[in-house]
Scaffold this motif. Structure first.
Motif, PDB file in Angstrom:
ATOM      1  N   VAL A   1     143.430  36.170  54.045  1.00 17.23           N
ATOM      2  CA  VAL A   1     144.668  35.640  53.368  1.00 17.23           C
ATOM      3  C   VAL A   1     144.033  35.838  51.750  1.00 17.23           C
ATOM      4  O   VAL A   1     144.947  35.989  50.890  1.00 17.23           O
ATOM      5  CB  VAL A   1     144.670  33.818  53.742  1.00 17.23           C
ATOM      6  CG1 VAL A   1     145.537  33.241  52.759  1.00 17.23           C
ATOM      7  CG2 VAL A   1     145.318  34.122  55.109  1.00 17.23           C
ATOM      8  N   THR A   2     142.641  35.658  51.563  1.00 13.74           N
ATOM      9  CA  THR A   2     142.276  35.655  50.212  1.00 13.74           C
ATOM     10  C   THR A   2     142.447  37.256  49.622  1.00 13.74           C
ATOM     11  O   THR A   2     142.651  37.240  48.484  1.00 13.74           O
ATOM     12  CB  THR A   2     140.718  35.277  50.149  1.00 13.74           C
ATOM     13  OG1 THR A   2     140.000  36.079  51.045  1.00 13.74           O
ATOM     14  CG2 THR A   2     140.638  33.956  50.696  1.00 13.74           C
ATOM     15  N   GLN A   3     142.262  38.040  50.673  1.00 12.54           N
ATOM     16  CA  GLN A   3     142.452  39.354  49.991  1.00 12.54           C
ATOM     17  C   GLN A   3     143.927  39.419  49.469  1.00 12.54           C
ATOM     18  O   GLN A   3     144.200  40.275  48.332  1.00 12.54           O
ATOM     19  CB  GLN A   3     141.915  40.420  51.031  1.00 12.54           C
ATOM     20  CG  GLN A   3     142.411  41.799  50.775  1.00 12.54           C
ATOM     21  CD  GLN A   3     141.245  42.267  49.701  1.00 12.54           C
ATOM     22  OE1 GLN A   3     140.296  41.679  49.403  1.00 12.54           O
ATOM     23  NE2 GLN A   3     141.776  43.500  49.245  1.00 12.54           N
ATOM     24  N   ALA A   4     144.889  39.105  50.242  1.00 10.03           N
ATOM     25  CA  ALA A   4     146.213  39.270  49.901  1.00 10.03           C
ATOM     26  C   ALA A   4     146.757  38.313  48.694  1.00 10.03           C
ATOM     27  O   ALA A   4     147.575  38.915  47.965  1.00 10.03           O
ATOM     28  CB  ALA A   4     147.083  38.729  51.290  1.00 10.03           C
ATOM     29  N   GLN A   5     145.805  37.165  48.574  1.00 10.48           N
ATOM     30  CA  GLN A   5     146.168  36.527  47.521  1.00 10.48           C
ATOM     31  C   GLN A   5     145.759  37.297  46.283  1.00 10.48           C
ATOM     32  O   GLN A   5     146.479  37.099  45.122  1.00 10.48           O
ATOM     33  CB  GLN A   5     145.425  35.165  47.560  1.00 10.48           C
ATOM     34  CG  GLN A   5     146.073  34.134  48.631  1.00 10.48           C
ATOM     35  CD  GLN A   5     145.253  32.995  48.617  1.00 10.48           C
ATOM     36  OE1 GLN A   5     144.176  32.846  48.639  1.00 10.48           O
ATOM     37  NE2 GLN A   5     145.938  31.845  49.361  1.00 10.48           N
ATOM     38  N   VAL A   6     144.656  38.025  46.348  1.00 10.16           N
ATOM     39  CA  VAL A   6     144.201  38.490  45.164  1.00 10.16           C
ATOM     40  C   VAL A   6     145.105  39.675  44.540  1.00 10.16           C
ATOM     41  O   VAL A   6     145.436  40.006  43.717  1.00 10.16           O
ATOM     42  CB  VAL A   6     142.549  39.002  45.487  1.00 10.16           C
ATOM     43  CG1 VAL A   6     142.083  40.318  44.168  1.00 10.16           C
ATOM     44  CG2 VAL A   6     141.650  38.043  45.539  1.00 10.16           C
ATOM     45  N   GLN A   7     145.368  40.461  45.838  1.00  2.00           N
ATOM     46  CA  GLN A   7     146.342  41.542  45.715  1.00  2.00           C
ATOM     47  C   GLN A   7     147.745  41.079  44.890  1.00  2.00           C
ATOM     48  O   GLN A   7     148.230  41.506  43.957  1.00  2.00           O
ATOM     49  CB  GLN A   7     146.795  42.017  46.789  1.00  2.00           C
ATOM     50  CG  GLN A   7     147.753  43.423  46.887  1.00  2.00           C
ATOM     51  CD  GLN A   7     146.928  44.411  46.525  1.00  2.00           C
ATOM     52  OE1 GLN A   7     145.685  44.561  46.298  1.00  2.00           O
ATOM     53  NE2 GLN A   7     147.409  45.729  46.599  1.00  2.00           N
TER      54      GLN A   7
END
Length: 458
Positions: A210-216
């Motif tokens: 989730v955090t990786q997708a949020q950063v993206q």
């Protein structure tokens, strides 16, 4: 873009904010699209016409041409009859010698008698050069060549304005395309965030996904903001190149997908040498100086002029008429070497212009060759970028499938999406580079190459 119903079903309550955000973005895009569609659309040819009518540089160039035309008539006027009329009224005083009583000598007296009286004069006079060995004609030819040189300079200004309009037009199209890429990237990253959140909710993914997708997504939104600003800047640039003071009240037609121009180097060089206004201006300047030299050389020769006058004069009305008719021959015997120095200066100027013409021809050849090479590169780059874009799209589809089934990971998916964004941007840039190369080649040859006609077609 419609949302995937499987994603909505998978999210549950934890992803409602993501779904709401996606719908908000879609609504904003719809409003922007509706606003753009409500404006009239103008193609490149129409934008060029606006610039030709409003750009101040073109009006300034036209004023310079008008000044050159006036100087041509100044030269012509010297060869035409010169007619003047005058009237004068004077109060005169004169002394006249007188004798009384016989001859001067024994028994005679001499004296003076003063008188004051009015004197009036009026009449018309005419002067005309009868023969000057063609000196006046050479001066007229020099002035006319200079005027035509200024007209060629005005054409150069026109070509520059047209090129600037094309460049600004394609820059705006590129900015709009890149904004579309950024908008699509935000939607896709939001979709991937929703997918990661849904997988986390059902316990098949980690919080890292989730955090990786949020950063993206955050990076994509930042790129979207930049892309919107680039569109605004490109719009202002186009407005400025059109010579408009107010904001643009129209949208422009997207023609980036049209790329059908081919031109060989030899043919391009031939067109440039035949049509470049800078080269024509240089040749006309040489012609003007050459005519000036011919006119100066005839200063060594005599010139013949005629004059005539019809006058009325006297100390009281009615005035007494009189007339005269004559011819004059003028020959400069010695003027301190002025004519020789003027001819020497003109010859040096002519040599300078000829060397500048050689340099200009070399610059034009370099510009044409570079434009032809850039066009070939841009055309090949389009093919390569389209292939890369297709592969990047397939890679994203594979990564999404692998992530949905649990075989792939979020990094693989975000990397694939980043690669797709880069490929889409590169494809837009290659299309823009091709259009800019066409504009540069048209400026280098001073000839339209059919791109505008293709863009205006059905």
């Amino acid at each position: 873009m419609p949302l995937d119903p499987q994603i909505v079903a998978l999210h549950g309550g934890g992803s409602r904010r993501g779904v709401l955000l996606a719908w908000t973005i879609l609504a904003a895009m719809s409003v922007a699209t509706a606003t753009a569609q409500s404006l009239p659309r103008k193609d490149l040819a129409q934008c060029i016409q606006i610039a030709l009518e409003h750009h101040p540089d073109l009006k300034a160039a036209a004023a310079v041409v008008d000044a050159g035309h006036a100087r041509t008539w100044q030269a012509i006027s010297g060869a035409l009859p010169q007619v003047t009329a005058d009237y004068s009224a004077n109060r005169r005083h004169s002394s006249v010698s007188t004798r009384t009583g016989g001859p001067i000598g024994p028994g005679g007296q001499a004296g003076t008698q003063s008188q004051t009286f009015n004197f009036y004069s009026t009449g018309v006079s005419l002067t005309q050069i009868l023969f000057d060995f063609g000196q006046s004609l050479d001066a007229i030819r020099a002035a006319r060549a200079t005027e035509r040189s200024l007209e060629a300079d005005a054409s150069t200004t026109r070509e520059t304005v047209v090129f600037d309009v094309k460049q600004a037009y394609f820059t705006l199209l590129t900015a709009k395309r890149l904004l579309g890429v950024a908008d699509e990237n935000v939607l896709q990253d939001q979709k991937h965030l929703d997918l990661a959140q849904g997988r986390l909710d059902v316990g098949v993914a980690t919080r890292f996904d989730v955090t990786q997708a949020q950063v993206q997504l955050a990076n994509a939104e930042l790129a979207q903001v930049t892309a919107r600003n680039n569109v605004a800047v490109a719009t202002e640039t186009l407005r400025n190149t059109l010579g408009l003071e107010g904001p643009l009240d129209f949208d422009i037609v997207d023609t980036l997908d049209i790329h059908a121009v081919r031109l060989e180097e030899d043919k391009a060089l031939g067109l440039a040498y035949a049509h470049r206004p800078e080269l024509l201006s240089q040749r006309l300047q040489e012609e003007a100086v050459n005519d000036q030299i011919k006119a100066l050389q005839k200063n060594y020769l005599p010139n013949v002029s005629g004059d005539a006058a019809y006058l009325f004069s006297g100390d009281d009305y009615p005035l007494e008429p009189s007339w005269n008719l004559g011819a004059n021959v003028n020959l400069s015997i010695f003027n301190g070497g002025l004519t020789t120095a003027q001819i020497g200066e003109a010859r040096a100027t002519l040599s300078n212009l000829k060397y500048r013409e050689q340099s200009l021809r070399q610059q034009i050849a370099l510009q044409v060759r570079q434009a032809v090479l850039n066009l070939a590169l841009a055309h090949e780059s389009i093919r390569v970028s389209e292939k890369g874009l297709q592969q990047a799209q397939e890679n994203v589809e594979l990564a999404e499938g692998r992530y949905k089934t649990g075989v792939g990971n979020i990094i693989e998916l975000t990397d694939a999406q980043t690669a797709l964004t880069v490929a889409a941007g590169a494809n837009v840039q290659t299309l823009s580079n091709y259009k800019t190369a066409i504009a540069a080649l048209e400026q280098a040859t001073a000839q339209p190459l059919g791109e505008e006609a293709a863009a205006s077609g059905p």
